[in-house]
Design a protein around this motif. Structure first.
Motif, PDB file in Angstrom:
ATOM      1  N   GLY A  21      -9.253  10.533   4.380  1.00 41.67           N
ATOM      2  CA  GLY A  21      -7.922  11.110   4.506  1.00 41.67           C
ATOM      3  C   GLY A  21      -7.916  12.408   5.297  1.00 41.67           C
ATOM      4  N   ALA A  22      -6.737  12.956   5.478  1.00 39.89           N
ATOM      5  CA  ALA A  22      -6.598  14.162   6.294  1.00 39.89           C
ATOM      6  C   ALA A  22      -7.383  15.327   5.677  1.00 39.89           C
ATOM      7  CB  ALA A  22      -5.118  14.529   6.410  1.00 39.89           C
ATOM      8  N   ILE A  23      -7.185  15.565   4.400  1.00 41.45           N
ATOM      9  CA  ILE A  23      -7.877  16.682   3.745  1.00 41.45           C
ATOM     10  C   ILE A  23      -9.316  16.280   3.419  1.00 41.45           C
ATOM     11  CG2 ILE A  23      -7.910  18.106   1.654  1.00 41.45           C
ATOM     12  CD1 ILE A  23      -4.819  18.164   1.797  1.00 41.45           C
ATOM     13  N   ASP A  42     -13.702   5.619   0.573  1.00 40.21           N
ATOM     14  CA  ASP A  42     -12.268   5.371   0.736  1.00 40.21           C
ATOM     15  C   ASP A  42     -12.045   3.879   0.563  1.00 40.21           C
ATOM     16  OD1 ASP A  42      -9.416   5.554   1.781  1.00 40.21           O
ATOM     17  OD2 ASP A  42     -10.084   7.604   2.172  1.00 40.21           O
ATOM     18  N   ARG A  43     -10.827   3.427   0.809  1.00 41.97           N
ATOM     19  CA  ARG A  43     -10.499   2.045   0.469  1.00 41.97           C
ATOM     20  C   ARG A  43     -11.286   1.023   1.270  1.00 41.97           C
ATOM     21  NH1 ARG A  43      -4.136   2.606   0.774  1.00 41.97           N
ATOM     22  NH2 ARG A  43      -4.863   3.848   2.515  1.00 41.97           N
ATOM     23  N   MET A  47     -12.348   2.627   7.412  1.00 41.30           N
ATOM     24  CA  MET A  47     -11.668   3.924   7.340  1.00 41.30           C
ATOM     25  C   MET A  47     -12.687   5.072   7.304  1.00 41.30           C
ATOM     26  SD  MET A  47      -8.791   3.064   4.474  1.00 41.30           S
ATOM     27  CE  MET A  47      -7.872   4.585   4.650  1.00 41.30           C
ATOM     28  N   ALA A  67     -14.426   1.753  -1.812  1.00 42.75           N
ATOM     29  CA  ALA A  67     -14.207   1.685  -3.264  1.00 42.75           C
ATOM     30  C   ALA A  67     -12.744   1.990  -3.558  1.00 42.75           C
ATOM     31  CB  ALA A  67     -15.104   2.700  -3.984  1.00 42.75           C
ATOM     32  N   ASP A  68     -12.205   1.264  -4.521  1.00 48.28           N
ATOM     33  CA  ASP A  68     -10.853   1.546  -5.000  1.00 48.28           C
ATOM     34  C   ASP A  68     -10.993   2.476  -6.205  1.00 48.28           C
ATOM     35  OD1 ASP A  68      -8.378   1.614  -6.229  1.00 48.28           O
ATOM     36  OD2 ASP A  68      -7.936  -0.502  -5.864  1.00 48.28           O
ATOM     37  N   MET A  69     -10.544   3.699  -6.043  1.00 50.69           N
ATOM     38  CA  MET A  69     -10.743   4.712  -7.089  1.00 50.69           C
ATOM     39  C   MET A  69      -9.935   4.438  -8.348  1.00 50.69           C
ATOM     40  SD  MET A  69     -12.989   6.257  -5.569  1.00 50.69           S
ATOM     41  CE  MET A  69     -13.065   6.302  -3.799  1.00 50.69           C
ATOM     42  N   GLY A  98      -1.605  12.116  -3.361  1.00 48.72           N
ATOM     43  CA  GLY A  98      -0.459  12.346  -2.492  1.00 48.72           C
ATOM     44  C   GLY A  98       0.699  11.435  -2.827  1.00 48.72           C
ATOM     45  N   TYR A 165       5.353  13.442  -8.935  1.00 49.81           N
ATOM     46  CA  TYR A 165       4.286  14.219  -8.278  1.00 49.81           C
ATOM     47  C   TYR A 165       3.999  15.514  -9.040  1.00 49.81           C
ATOM     48  CZ  TYR A 165       1.540  16.162  -4.378  1.00 49.81           C
ATOM     49  OH  TYR A 165       0.536  16.692  -3.590  1.00 49.81           O
ATOM     50  N   LYS A 169       0.348  16.332 -10.624  1.00 49.63           N
ATOM     51  CA  LYS A 169      -0.448  17.516 -10.274  1.00 49.63           C
ATOM     52  C   LYS A 169      -0.609  18.451 -11.473  1.00 49.63           C
ATOM     53  CE  LYS A 169      -1.565  16.322  -6.152  1.00 49.63           C
ATOM     54  NZ  LYS A 169      -2.945  15.850  -5.916  1.00 49.63           N
ATOM     55  N   VAL A 198       0.539  21.111   3.508  1.00 48.33           N
ATOM     56  CA  VAL A 198      -0.506  21.166   4.533  1.00 48.33           C
ATOM     57  C   VAL A 198      -0.072  20.201   5.631  1.00 48.33           C
ATOM     58  CG1 VAL A 198      -2.949  20.832   5.013  1.00 48.33           C
ATOM     59  CG2 VAL A 198      -2.228  21.552   2.717  1.00 48.33           C
ATOM     60  N   THR A 200      -0.178  17.482   7.546  1.00 50.86           N
ATOM     61  CA  THR A 200      -0.951  16.236   7.540  1.00 50.86           C
ATOM     62  C   THR A 200       0.032  15.069   7.665  1.00 50.86           C
ATOM     63  OG1 THR A 200      -0.710  16.133   5.151  1.00 50.86           O
ATOM     64  CG2 THR A 200      -2.746  17.131   5.963  1.00 50.86           C
ATOM     65  N   GLN A 202       0.632  12.765   5.642  1.00 55.12           N
ATOM     66  CA  GLN A 202       1.323  12.535   4.356  1.00 55.12           C
ATOM     67  C   GLN A 202       2.686  13.223   4.278  1.00 55.12           C
ATOM     68  OE1 GLN A 202       0.809  11.755   0.839  1.00 55.12           O
ATOM     69  NE2 GLN A 202      -1.138  10.664   0.985  1.00 55.12           N
TER      70      GLN A 202
HETATM   71  N1  LIG Z   1      -0.922  17.119   2.586  1.00 49.50           N
HETATM   72  C1  LIG Z   1      -0.365  18.050   1.814  1.00 49.50           C
HETATM   73  O1  LIG Z   1       0.594  18.725   2.175  1.00 49.50           O
HETATM   74  C2  LIG Z   1      -0.932  18.328   0.452  1.00 49.50           C
HETATM   75  C3  LIG Z   1      -0.528  19.470  -0.242  1.00 49.50           C
HETATM   76  C4  LIG Z   1      -1.043  19.713  -1.510  1.00 49.50           C
HETATM   77  C5  LIG Z   1      -1.937  18.813  -2.059  1.00 49.50           C
HETATM   78  N2  LIG Z   1      -2.304  17.705  -1.360  1.00 49.50           N
HETATM   79  C6  LIG Z   1      -3.224  16.769  -2.007  1.00 49.50           C
HETATM   80  O2  LIG Z   1      -4.391  16.620  -1.224  1.00 49.50           O
HETATM   81  C7  LIG Z   1      -4.934  15.326  -1.461  1.00 49.50           C
HETATM   82  C8  LIG Z   1      -5.215  14.646  -0.128  1.00 49.50           C
HETATM   83  O3  LIG Z   1      -4.025  14.551   0.612  1.00 49.50           O
HETATM   84  P1  LIG Z   1      -3.991  14.128   2.143  1.00 49.50           P
HETATM   85  O4  LIG Z   1      -2.809  14.792   2.756  1.00 49.50           O
HETATM   86  O5  LIG Z   1      -5.333  14.315   2.759  1.00 49.50           O
HETATM   87  O6  LIG Z   1      -3.658  12.566   2.003  1.00 49.50           O
HETATM   88  P2  LIG Z   1      -4.246  11.313   2.818  1.00 49.50           P
HETATM   89  O7  LIG Z   1      -3.337  10.155   2.527  1.00 49.50           O
HETATM   90  O8  LIG Z   1      -4.475  11.667   4.238  1.00 49.50           O
HETATM   91  O9  LIG Z   1      -5.645  11.053   2.122  1.00 49.50           O
HETATM   92  C9  LIG Z   1      -5.777  10.372   0.906  1.00 49.50           C
HETATM   93  C10 LIG Z   1      -6.884   9.355   1.077  1.00 49.50           C
HETATM   94  O10 LIG Z   1      -7.063   8.696  -0.182  1.00 49.50           O
HETATM   95  C11 LIG Z   1      -7.284   7.316   0.084  1.00 49.50           C
HETATM   96  N3  LIG Z   1      -6.899   6.529  -1.088  1.00 49.50           N
HETATM   97  C12 LIG Z   1      -5.671   6.360  -1.622  1.00 49.50           C
HETATM   98  N4  LIG Z   1      -5.728   5.556  -2.691  1.00 49.50           N
HETATM   99  C13 LIG Z   1      -7.024   5.225  -2.842  1.00 49.50           C
HETATM  100  C14 LIG Z   1      -7.708   4.422  -3.776  1.00 49.50           C
HETATM  101  N5  LIG Z   1      -7.088   3.800  -4.794  1.00 49.50           N
HETATM  102  N6  LIG Z   1      -9.043   4.265  -3.639  1.00 49.50           N
HETATM  103  C15 LIG Z   1      -9.688   4.876  -2.617  1.00 49.50           C
HETATM  104  N7  LIG Z   1      -9.099   5.675  -1.713  1.00 49.50           N
HETATM  105  C16 LIG Z   1      -7.784   5.835  -1.827  1.00 49.50           C
HETATM  106  C17 LIG Z   1      -6.412   7.006   1.284  1.00 49.50           C
HETATM  107  O11 LIG Z   1      -6.848   5.832   1.939  1.00 49.50           O
HETATM  108  C18 LIG Z   1      -6.559   8.268   2.112  1.00 49.50           C
HETATM  109  O12 LIG Z   1      -7.621   8.156   3.038  1.00 49.50           O
HETATM  110  C19 LIG Z   1      -3.905  14.598  -2.339  1.00 49.50           C
HETATM  111  O13 LIG Z   1      -4.301  14.720  -3.700  1.00 49.50           O
HETATM  112  C20 LIG Z   1      -2.647  15.372  -2.116  1.00 49.50           C
HETATM  113  O14 LIG Z   1      -1.748  15.273  -3.203  1.00 49.50           O
HETATM  114  C21 LIG Z   1      -1.829  17.438  -0.123  1.00 49.50           C
END
Ligand SMILES: NC(=O)c1ccc[n+]([C@@H]2O[C@H](COP(=O)([O-])OP(=O)(O)OC[C@H]3O[C@@H](n4cnc5c(N)ncnc54)[C@H](O)[C@@H]3O)[C@@H](O)[C@H]2O)c1
Length: 261
Positions: A21-23, A42-43, A47, A67-69, A98, A165, A169, A198, A200, A202
């Motif tokens: 994912g992005a973060i 990741d899924r 990816m 892996a599916d978390m 997210g 959400y 959180k 952030v 991203t 999302q």
């Molecule tokens: N982007 C923001 O603004 C922001 C702000 C505060 C907190 N966050 C938190 O940061 C975290 C990451 O966010 P992000 O923006 O990088 O999101 P993202 O969607 O880019 O990354 C999440 C990753 O989790 C993976 N994923 C989802 N379900 C899954 C599962 N069941 N099994 C395995 N992998 C799975 C997705 O494929 C994805 O690669 C999240 O918890 C989000 O709530 C994000």
């Protein structure tokens, strides 16, 4: 030993659920730059491939794991594959989650299906991945450190249909304190970061609305939303020995937003 050696992750192995994912991918790269070998989960493997490449370009080693978390057996296999490849797990950075901007509903009619989806995506995923890794850390007896990603939404309401959400959180912040309390006896520290928006994919659709974005930025003293690079310094601090007396803490990375509330 230099004073800053405590920030080094040389010899450590980090597992990043949601690492594609992005973060998560920014975290994987930063962990590698600090010296860790990294399991990117990741899924799907596809990816993870790009992030594995990014980690290798930083000069470290990585493995991609599908892996599916939200499935316990997948989390156990992910941990087993990490240990099989690297021999240990020292660090978990939970970056699955997210969905906030995708399911906005009035609080009084928040639909159960969307509630359950947000809870699964954010809470179940963090719970199962961390439980599997914690069992391995406890039996290895070397301690470790867990970093969760909460959100300022754990502490602040927002008038935009965020019921599920904020609840998810809130649970992540509470579990951070609970796990820190229970696992201190094993030398496992558990902390979280709590970002505001952030930039991203999302949240791109939310921030694409200029009125919404202006409202968000207006409330942030530093006058901008976050970037993934804003998160990595705090993450390295919290998973490294530099924070060896810090556990159960939730660090706002929010340009000062929560200071104003
Ligand atoms: N982007 C923001 O603004 C922001 C702000 C505060 C907190 N966050 C938190 O940061 C975290 C990451 O966010 P992000 O923006 O990088 O999101 P993202 O969607 O880019 O990354 C999440 C990753 O989790 C993976 N994923 C989802 N379900 C899954 C599962 N069941 N099994 C395995 N992998 C799975 C997705 O494929 C994805 O690669 C999240 O918890 C989000 O709530 C994000």
């Amino acid at each position: 030993m230099g004073q800053l050696d405590a920030f080094s992750l040389d010899g450590r192995v980090a597992l990043v659920p949601g690492g594609a994912g992005a973060i998560g991918s920014a975290m994987a790269e930063a962990l590698a730059a600090a010296g860790a070998r990294v399991a990117v989960a990741d899924r799907t493997c596809r990816m993870c491939d790009d992030v594995v490449g990014r980690v290798e370009r930083v000069g470290s080693e990585a493995i991609g794991i599908a892996a599916d978390m939200t499935v316990e057996a997948d989390c156990d296999r992910m941990v087993a594959e990490t240990i099989e490849r690297f021999g240990r797990i020292d660090i978990v950075v939970n970056a699955v989650g997210g969905g906030a901007g995708k399911v906005l509903h009035p609080a009084e009619t928040y639909p159960r299906a969307d509630w359950d989806w947000i809870m699964e995506l954010n809470v179940r995923s963090t719970l199962l991945a961390t439980q599997s890794a914690a069992r391995a850390m406890i039996s290895a007896g070397r301690g470790g450190s867990v970093l969760n990603i909460s959100s300022v939404r754990a502490n602040l309401g927002i008038n935009a249909g965020y019921s599920a959400y904020v609840a998810a959180k809130g649970a992540i912040s509470s579990l951070t304190r609970q796990w820190a309390t229970e696992w201190a006896k094993y030398g496992i520290r558990v902390n979280a970061i709590m970002p505001t928006f952030v930039d991203t994919p999302q949240v791109a659709s939310l921030l694409a609305d200029p009125t919404f974005k202006a409202g968000v930025v207006d409330r942030i003293p530093l006058g901008r939303v976050g970037e993934t690079r804003d998160l990595v310094g705090a993450a390295i601090f919290l998973v490294s020995d530099a924070s060896s007396f810090v556990t159960g803490q939730i660090l706002g990375i929010d340009g000062g937003l929560t200071a104003t509330q």
